[in-house]
Design an enzyme around this catalytic site. Sequence first.
Site, PDB file in Angstrom:
ATOM      1  CB  SER A  10       1.575  -0.551  -4.820  1.00 37.05           C
ATOM      2  OG  SER A  10       2.864  -0.274  -4.358  1.00 37.05           O
ATOM      3  CG  ASP A  38       5.466  -6.443  -3.528  1.00 45.81           C
ATOM      4  OD1 ASP A  38       5.119  -6.291  -2.334  1.00 45.81           O
ATOM      5  OD2 ASP A  38       5.291  -5.576  -4.398  1.00 45.81           O
ATOM      6  CG  HIS A  73       3.018  -3.924  -0.842  1.00 45.66           C
ATOM      7  ND1 HIS A  73       3.861  -4.102  -1.915  1.00 45.66           N
ATOM      8  CD2 HIS A  73       2.395  -2.735  -1.048  1.00 45.66           C
ATOM      9  CE1 HIS A  73       3.754  -3.063  -2.741  1.00 45.66           C
ATOM     10  NE2 HIS A  73       2.871  -2.216  -2.237  1.00 45.66           N
TER      11      HIS A  73
END
Length: 337
Positions: A291, A107, A140
């Site tokens: 996600s 990620d 994120h």
Amino acid sequence: MEIQSVGEAFIRPGQLLADRTALSAASRWTQAVSEADGVCVIHLSAGVDPCEVTADLRGQGLRASPNHVLRGQPLWFGGPASRVFPAPPVGFKQGRSRSDVVVGLLDTGVAKHPWWAGSDWYGRLGPDDADATEGTQAGHGTFIAGLLARQAPGVSLRPHRVLDGDGLADEASVVRVLHRLRGNPPQVLNLSFGGHTFDDRPPPLLGDAIGALTQTVTVACAGNTGSDRPFWPAALPCVIGVGALDAGLQDRAPYSGHGTWVDACARGDWLTSSYLETGDFAGYAAWSGTSFSTALVAGAIAHAARDEPARRAADRLLDSEETRQIPDLGVLVPANL
């Protein structure tokens, strides 16, 4: 990163992915080749269309693909949750729980946070695995790490930064990291990113790299496309594709990818987790997207794998005869947050 749109797919212009068997056949279109960690990136001569060359090489039975661009999948369009929002602190302590299960997290990286202060896995991270601090998807990876830590208390995370601060990575970069994981594979792998391919066919090099991790359960997001068009790598047979339910856990979130290729689903709306300390954010945020439903499914598998092999735990967790099935979204996996 230079990006070209081909329909709803995105590629790196002038670049082709292939294995070594295709190099000779592609030589007449080739300007240069870079090879590393199991993948060749062919840099094509000016004006050559990588999609046309791909079709030609595949017609010869060779494995090739444009260098697709993959994107993280928080919700960015429409609705009340179109961006990340600050949230009040959430109480969570790892406690004394310890697990031998390792979850790989490809990620944006992971930032320092009280939830994993002093943990062995965070202490082993280098600067290259720190979360991005700028860009539309900075934080994120940290957000996903928090969901994994809460869904599977005591689990060890192994972050690898492959997405930039805007949540972008090309397929070649992802394949190279996956190739390096073969020497010490995690039991579970979380991939909260993906994309369409130019021809809706599976990306062969990415599929090969994931398939080679034979003892790893790979979990990937179905995308925030709101459509049933296959989203890769989630749609690969060797991957558990995950869609998102709304906060009521009754209906598909309107943005979620869906279809027969989706295997499981979890809540994707208005989840709260760890985040960066920046601006209005004091280390916590609320966010929506496939996600994050993916992290809940990966975490549930990791938690179950404390007592049995990860693949057996995944099969049991996703046994549709024993758990609730959502049409076009697969098996519902509850959150233990």
